[in-house]
Design an enzyme around this catalytic site. Structure first.
Site, PDB file in Angstrom:
ATOM      1  CB  CYS A   8     -27.451 -15.814  35.410  1.00 46.87           C
ATOM      2  SG  CYS A   8     -29.071 -16.542  35.562  1.00 46.87           S
ATOM      3  CE1 TYR A   9     -28.134 -19.895  27.843  1.00 46.17           C
ATOM      4  CE2 TYR A   9     -26.522 -18.226  27.194  1.00 46.17           C
ATOM      5  CZ  TYR A   9     -27.261 -19.361  26.903  1.00 46.17           C
ATOM      6  OH  TYR A   9     -27.115 -19.967  25.681  1.00 46.17           O
ATOM      7  CD  GLU A  62     -25.889  -8.784  37.281  1.00 45.98           C
ATOM      8  OE1 GLU A  62     -25.082  -9.450  37.967  1.00 45.98           O
ATOM      9  OE2 GLU A  62     -26.676  -9.313  36.491  1.00 45.98           O
ATOM     10  CG  ASP A  64     -28.912  12.444  26.274  1.00 48.54           C
ATOM     11  OD1 ASP A  64     -28.584  12.565  27.470  1.00 48.54           O
ATOM     12  OD2 ASP A  64     -29.629  11.520  25.843  1.00 48.54           O
ATOM     13  CG  HIS A 105     -28.300 -11.928  38.416  1.00 43.67           C
ATOM     14  ND1 HIS A 105     -28.022 -11.671  37.093  1.00 43.67           N
ATOM     15  CD2 HIS A 105     -29.203 -12.935  38.416  1.00 43.67           C
ATOM     16  CE1 HIS A 105     -28.724 -12.482  36.325  1.00 43.67           C
ATOM     17  NE2 HIS A 105     -29.449 -13.263  37.095  1.00 43.67           N
TER      18      HIS A 105
END
Ligand code: XMP
Length: 510
Positions: free
Chosen positions: A81-82, A170, A226, A168
């Protein structure tokens, strides 16, 4: 270990790109365009670089750029993209506004054969989101994909191993996105798939054992995923030299504090010190109804209790934290508007004196942390838990938190979760919980008027919690949850279901 650099130009999918790469068992690291130089890139031995998307226009003087030298290092680059437009711009191509020809969403793309599109058909559906387009490809490049509106939906210079895609790969809406990333990572960059969780555990345990030899380590155990996984990993490495202080503020879900203590302390042999501070927290927030004040007081009090407990342990050398990769990346980014202060309880205590900090999970994404946790033998009901705010149920009791309100909410929340789980729906919403409202409403039970509290049920579906859809839970599940809550919990006379998405609402009510 082979590594891919994800060079971030402000796109919203930077973490998604890194996760997709890691899903192929190749380590990916995200760096902001202003956090790394060409020299760092040379030294770090990356096998490939992915330029992310971003909201800017390459000709805007404020837009993020990078030293064009990066295109001459011989390291393969994939611009998205960009990143695709920037790659064109850096190598002498032309980028122009598409003038009314912007493309958003599902778009049919015609693709030509090249090594990036190996194994792909000539047509496929891709996800687009752009206003500017590459209108002249740089010398040495050829156009490898087009759409009706975009003459250069992809380009490549196979010799220099430079590739750009306007769409994209992804996002899952791009049909062959995964194959494109696989072609780039393995076919073009020549990476080996050697990022494995078992190796991560073995190498972390031996590194931590070495680094922390003879040191006394302290971890603030919040009870969340976590810090629990960090505790078990560290305990594997250094055993009883690890001291975990578990501050029980009383705002966890029903049975959760006991579960954490029993699972980690008894079953997994972690050295857990549980500080029962339930009364103390309730006293500190008595009379406070402002959500931000509640959060702040709880955060501060948590640190105070933690410090007092730590003091009893004598001199501590190292503070351990359950920081994970998205926390590291987020804190490295510019300031965005603060909607809520999302401080996790267990921020860094200032008054304590440590010679160092250890953060064994700082390279991992949440799903990787869960995987490490389950490989370490932590039961799934602990590692797979839905997100839970640090200040806990205190921000789900609207207005002032009292012992009575807290216990009504604890019970209602447990019933709602039970109903969802009983119906096998726990994997469907990303998060589901109950909220206790501050107002009372009139009801009728057995011919008598009641004037009880209202509970709101909330369930949302989301990938990243930045935006969320309310979950369309089956009516009979909501019905049985509402019946049970009003029948079994004295003091609650009404149940409502929250049907707002984020935005305009947030996931939590406070
Ligand atoms: P919001 O309410 O901002 O929530 O849409 C997005 C996600 O963040 C969680 N959340 C928090 N997590 N400390 C946390 O650790 C907090 O103070 C906090 N507030 C919200 C929320 O549960 C949801 O998953």
């Amino acid at each position: 270990m082979d590594k891919i650099l994800v060079l971030d130009f402000g796109g919203q999918y930077d973490q998604l790109i890194a996760r997709r790469v890691r899903a192929e068992q190749v380590y990916a690291e995200i760096k902001g365009f202003d956090q790394i130089t060409v020299d760092d890139i040379k030294e770090n031995g990356y096998k490939g670089i992915i330029f992310t998307g971003g909201p800017n226009s390459v000709y805007d003087p404020q837009s993020p750029h990078f030293d064009p030298e990066v295109t001459r290092l011989g390291i393969p680059i994939l611009g998205i993209c960009y990143g695709h437009q920037l790659l064109a711009y850096m190598t002498g191509g032309k980028v122009s506004p598409s003038l009314g020809l912007s493309e958003y969403g599902r778009t049919e793309v015609v693709m030509h054969k090249n090594i990036l599109f190996k194994g792909l058909p000539g047509h496929s559906i891709c996800w687009m989101s752009h206003t500017d387009s590459v209108t002249e490809v740089p010398e040495g490049f050829s156009v490898t994909a087009r759409t009706d509106r975009c003459g250069c939906a992809a380009m490549c210079d196979e010799e220099r191993k430079l590739f750009g895609v306007q769409f994209h790969p992804e996002v899952t809406h791009t049909e062959y996105g995964r194959q494109i990333l696989v072609n780039f990572i393995f076919g073009i960059c020549g990476c080996r798939a050697d990022w494995k969780m078992d190796d991560f555990i073995t190498s972390s345990v031996s590194r931590l054992r070495e680094e922390l030899k003879g040191k006394k380590v302290l971890l603030a155990l919040s009870g969340g995923v976590d810090s629990s996984v960090a505790a078990v990993l560290l305990s594997r490495a250094i055993g009883s030299s690890l001291n975990c202080v578990f501050v029980d503020h009383g705002f966890m879900r029903k049975g959760e504090a006991d579960m954490v203590e029993n699972t980690l302390g008894r079953k997994l042999g972690v050295n857990v010190i549980r500080a029962d501070a339930r009364e103390r927290f309730l006293k500190r927030i008595a009379g406070v109804d402002d959500p931000e004040k509640k959060r702040k007081i709880i955060g501060e009090e948590f640190i105070r209790v933690f410090e007092e407990e730590a003091e009893k342990l004598g001199k501590i050398d190292i503070l351990a934290q359950g920081t994970i990769y998205p926390d590291v990346v987020e804190s490295g980014k510019g300031s965005s508007a603060v909607i809520k202060s999302h401080h996790n309880v267990g921020g860094l205590p200032e008054a304590m004196d440590f010679s160092g900090i250890t953060e064994p999970l700082r390279d991992l994404f949440k799903d990787e942390v869960r995987e490490v946790g389950s490989r370490l033998g932590i039961p799934l009901d602990l590692v797979m838990r839905q997100p839970f705010p640090g200040p806990g149920l205190a921000v789900r009791v609207m207005g002032e938190v009292t012992g009575e309100k807290l216990s009504l909410l604890t019970e209602a929340d447990a019933v709602f979760r039970e109903e969802i789980e009983k119906n096998g729906l726990e994997g469907r919403p990303s998060q589901y919980f109950a909220v206790l409202l501050d107002d009372r409403s009139v009801g009728v039970m057995g011919d008598a008027r009641t004037y009880g509290r209202t509970v709101a049920l909330r369930a949302v579906t989301t990938d990243d919690f930045m935006t969320a859809e309310w979950t369309r839970l089956p009516g009979d599940v909501l019905d049985s949850a509402a019946r049970r809550i009003t029948n079994e919990i004295k003091g609650i006379s009404r149940v409502v279901y929250d049907i707002t998405s984020k935005p305009p609402a947030t996931v939590e009510w406070e």
